[in-house]
Design an enzyme around this catalytic site. Sequence first.
Site, PDB file in Angstrom:
ATOM      1  N   HIS A   1      -5.011  36.632  15.527  1.00  0.00           N
ATOM      2  CA  HIS A   1      -4.591  35.442  14.779  1.00  0.00           C
ATOM      3  C   HIS A   1      -5.728  34.424  14.687  1.00  0.00           C
ATOM      4  CE1 HIS A   1      -0.440  36.408  14.025  1.00  0.00           C
ATOM      5  NE2 HIS A   1      -0.169  36.581  15.306  1.00  0.00           N
TER       6      HIS A   1
ATOM      7  N   HIS B   1      -3.391  40.921  19.880  1.00  0.00           N
ATOM      8  CA  HIS B   1      -2.518  40.348  18.857  1.00  0.00           C
ATOM      9  C   HIS B   1      -2.851  38.868  18.645  1.00  0.00           C
ATOM     10  CE1 HIS B   1       1.695  39.872  17.052  1.00  0.00           C
ATOM     11  NE2 HIS B   1       1.247  38.628  17.150  1.00  0.00           N
ATOM     12  N   GLU B   2      -2.901  38.101  19.738  1.00  0.00           N
ATOM     13  CA  GLU B   2      -3.146  36.662  19.616  1.00  0.00           C
ATOM     14  C   GLU B   2      -4.594  36.365  19.216  1.00  0.00           C
ATOM     15  OE1 GLU B   2      -0.613  34.908  19.352  1.00  0.00           O
ATOM     16  OE2 GLU B   2       0.783  36.351  20.222  1.00  0.00           O
TER      17      GLU B   2
END
Length: 167
Positions: free
Chosen positions: A86, A82-83
Amino acid sequence: MGSKIASNDLTNEQRRVISDAVFCCYEQAEQYFKRSFDRPTITFRRSGKNAGTAFLQQNRVNFHPLLFKDNVDAFLEDVIPHEVSHLLVWTLFGRVQPHGKEWRSIMLGVFKRSPSATHQFDVKQVAKTFLYECNCDTYALSTRRHNKILKGAQYRCRKCQSLLKAS
């Protein structure tokens, strides 16, 4: 490029596991996009209820050490991709919606993960609150609101309209 890793709550082995998972995500992305990416700085700081946070312009990811210890598998399978997604979106597309179509496409296409914007971890142990009272009730305020009050902000009770005061 190497990365800098800082921590005060995790063992060296735990930090290595997270670092390896981040770098593995980058290797997957490099194969998928057929290009290289600068590796991010990885930090481990308590950050309220956030399991992870991507600092786009710094090319840095932060992971909550206590939430990692209680949710290792979910971190490795979901939080880390997820990170990293980004940071990849920032590199590839610049400023776009945080969980928009570009981010979702990387989560699905590169990491084969469901593009969920939030986690469902038990955060009771990490969510520090501060008690405040009005004329009719007691409220548990977040650290952020407590700090704002310390800097001069005022909050009123919605029921009795009196100012909240520290208990």
